[in-house]
Design a protein around this motif. Structure first.
Motif, PDB file in Angstrom:
ATOM      1  N   ASP A   1      -8.173 -22.286  86.975  1.00 44.83           N
ATOM      2  CA  ASP A   1      -8.941 -21.517  87.948  1.00 44.83           C
ATOM      3  C   ASP A   1      -9.977 -22.489  88.516  1.00 44.83           C
TER       4      ASP A   1
ATOM      5  N   SER B   1     -10.304 -21.449  95.898  1.00 45.17           N
ATOM      6  CA  SER B   1     -10.785 -20.366  96.762  1.00 45.17           C
ATOM      7  C   SER B   1     -11.570 -20.934  97.935  1.00 45.17           C
TER       8      SER B   1
ATOM      9  N   ALA C   1     -11.235 -22.182  91.475  1.00 50.32           N
ATOM     10  CA  ALA C   1     -11.784 -21.469  92.635  1.00 50.32           C
ATOM     11  C   ALA C   1     -13.067 -22.136  93.125  1.00 50.32           C
ATOM     12  N   GLN C   2     -13.881 -22.620  92.177  1.00 52.35           N
ATOM     13  CA  GLN C   2     -15.153 -23.260  92.548  1.00 52.35           C
ATOM     14  C   GLN C   2     -15.026 -24.781  92.549  1.00 52.35           C
TER      15      GLN C   2
ATOM     16  N   LYS D   1     -18.065 -20.064  98.588  1.00 51.77           N
ATOM     17  CA  LYS D   1     -17.721 -21.355  97.999  1.00 51.77           C
ATOM     18  C   LYS D   1     -18.247 -22.516  98.862  1.00 51.77           C
TER      19      LYS D   1
ATOM     20  N   SER E   1      -6.215 -15.619  99.274  1.00 57.18           N
ATOM     21  CA  SER E   1      -7.453 -15.700  98.487  1.00 57.18           C
ATOM     22  C   SER E   1      -7.206 -16.488  97.212  1.00 57.18           C
ATOM     23  N   GLY E   2      -8.282 -16.823  96.524  1.00 57.31           N
ATOM     24  CA  GLY E   2      -8.171 -17.453  95.211  1.00 57.31           C
ATOM     25  C   GLY E   2      -7.585 -16.454  94.212  1.00 57.31           C
ATOM     26  N   THR E   3      -7.994 -15.210  94.353  1.00 68.98           N
ATOM     27  CA  THR E   3      -7.468 -14.130  93.512  1.00 68.98           C
ATOM     28  C   THR E   3      -5.949 -14.062  93.638  1.00 68.98           C
TER      29      THR E   3
HETATM   30  C1  PLP Z   1     -14.449 -16.993  93.658  1.00 65.45           C
HETATM   31  C2  PLP Z   1     -13.698 -16.993  92.387  1.00 65.45           C
HETATM   32  C3  PLP Z   1     -12.441 -16.379  92.269  1.00 65.45           C
HETATM   33  C4  PLP Z   1     -11.840 -15.538  93.361  1.00 65.45           C
HETATM   34  O1  PLP Z   1     -11.600 -16.196  94.557  1.00 65.45           O
HETATM   35  P1  PLP Z   1     -11.421 -15.304  95.901  1.00 65.45           P
HETATM   36  O2  PLP Z   1     -10.980 -16.302  96.918  1.00 65.45           O
HETATM   37  O3  PLP Z   1     -12.751 -14.714  96.196  1.00 65.45           O
HETATM   38  O4  PLP Z   1     -10.397 -14.283  95.622  1.00 65.45           O
HETATM   39  C5  PLP Z   1     -11.762 -16.514  91.077  1.00 65.45           C
HETATM   40  N1  PLP Z   1     -12.277 -17.179  90.032  1.00 65.45           N
HETATM   41  C6  PLP Z   1     -13.501 -17.771  90.100  1.00 65.45           C
HETATM   42  C7  PLP Z   1     -14.011 -18.523  88.917  1.00 65.45           C
HETATM   43  C8  PLP Z   1     -14.258 -17.671  91.268  1.00 65.45           C
HETATM   44  O5  PLP Z   1     -15.469 -18.238  91.313  1.00 65.45           O
END
Ligand code: PLP
Length: 382
Positions: free
Chosen positions: A154, A178, A156-157, A183, A56-58
């Protein structure tokens, strides 16, 4: 009645074919056939020197904090306007998230405010690229260099978006992506970590942390004849079945971005007049940023009551608009940790007045038109 959801998952049509291929090859665990295809694709397409797929992104953020050896009481500067995972990655190692203010124009962390919050305990900065719009990475990297800090993006997006001439996720020492179902490019649950630093010990250690603290990746490459426990680590390799899904998505990388750009362009063209008349205070004007990836589309209203009223009225017309982040410093957890809700006025105000319109890859002309038409009606009644 018309029902326009906030988000709809887009499948390319090749996901099942690739899943079947993974199963036929008995490639179901981590670091299998599709993981290798996805890894090479991302490295080549975005000029990434090293990327490792994660669960995951987390988890990518958590690995990053282990990699920089974050210690209890170390401070990490980040925006408050983000998802809890950004702060949790720091908290899980006993570190302290230090929240900085965002800029009104991009809703990204304000470099000037970062500098004000640096202390002798500061170890890293986590810029968050909100909605796939790049942070001011040049200033952030300069600040980090001056104060000898790590930068962990980060992103993720932020896959498939740039700040200036470089892709998001490749500016900092480390970047996190992520592929969660919400996404632009998805596999359900998944992510990736990029290691951009010249310091190769970071990427070597990332491989070990990701593989349960073993040197299994060297074994797979044939560099050692058996693998064993060499460091701390956990289980962060995604199943190859999920990487099969992601591979199908990445094959339509450009189509997905183009489709989303069309939605953003339509919204901007048709809603600009409300900005000019002052009814809407701000919106995601993607034309004003470097190559974004059209992750989401937001509007900003004059106050919380107006925003909530617009959401309710849109719902009654079958249009599902939603709010976004409750700023972390003023959330239940943030307040229990002692952060003061009134300490970041721009962030607070954005959290209360921002609305996201329905936005997805497969959005039809009719759906976009219905959103705009409904919004026009609602705004007239305000
Ligand atoms: C979605 C998101 C995450 C977490 O990603 P996951 O893959 O859902 O764990 C972290 N930071 C931001 C800014 C996000 O939008």
């Amino acid at each position: 009645m018309v029902n326009i959801p906030f988000n709809k998952i887009y499948f390319t049509g090749n996901e099942l074919k690739f899943i079947k291929e993974a199963l036929d090859k008995e490639s179901v665990s981590g670091d299998g056939y599709f993981t290798s295809l996805v890894t090479s694709f991302l490295e080549e397409r975005f000029s990434i020197s090293k990327i490792l797929m994660t669960t995951s992104g987390t988890h990518a953020l958590e690995i990053a904090m282990m990699l920089i050896d974050l210690k209890p009481d170390d401070e990490v500067i980040m925006p408050s306007f983000t998802f809890p995972s950004t702060a949790n990655s720091v908290m899980l190692r006993g570190g302290k998230p230090v929240f900085a203010e965002i800029s009104q124009k991009t809703l990204n962390i304000d470099p000037k405010d970062i500098e004000k919050r640096i202390t002798e305990k500061t170890r890293a900065i986590i810029p968050v690229h909100y909605g796939g719009v790049g942070c001011d990475m040049e200033s952030i990297m300069d600040i980090a260099k001056k104060h000898n800090l790590y930068v962990i993006e980060d992103a993720a997006q932020g896959l498939n978006a740039k700040y200036k001439d470089k892709y998001l996720g490749t500016w900092g020492h480390i970047g996190c992506y992520s592929f969660h179902g919400t996404k632009n490019y998805i596999c359900g649950e998944g992510g990736a970590i990029t290691l951009n630093s010249d310091d190769k010990s970071l990427s070597k250690r990332a491989e070990i942390i990701r593989q349960k603290g073993t040197n299994r990746s060297l074994f797979i490459k044939g560099e050692v004849d058996k693998y064993s426990w060499v460091d701390k680590g956990s289980s962060y390799t995604p199943s190859d079945i999920l990487m099969a899904v992601l591979y199908a998505q990445l094959q339509q990388l450009d189509y997905i971005k183009e489709s989303r750009k069309k939605v953003a362009d339509f919204y901007i063209k048709n809603l600009q007049k409300h900005i000019e008349s002052g009814i809407i205070k701000g919106m995601m004007d993607t034309n004003k940023y470097y190559d974004p990836n059209y992750h989401l589309f937001y509007l900003v209203f004059k106050d919380e009551m107006t925003r909530d009223n617009v959401i309710d009225k849109l719902r009654s017309k079958g249009v599902k608009a939603v709010i976004h982040f409750v700023p972390l410093h003023s959330s239940v957890m943030g307040q229990s940790l002692g952060y003061k809700p009134n300490s970041l006025p721009i962030t607070e105000n954005i959290g209360r007045t921002l609305l996201r319109l329905p936005f997805y890859t497969s959005m039809s002309d009719y759906e976009m038109e219905h959103v705009v038409k409904s919004l026009n009606e609602v705004l007239k009644e305000l």
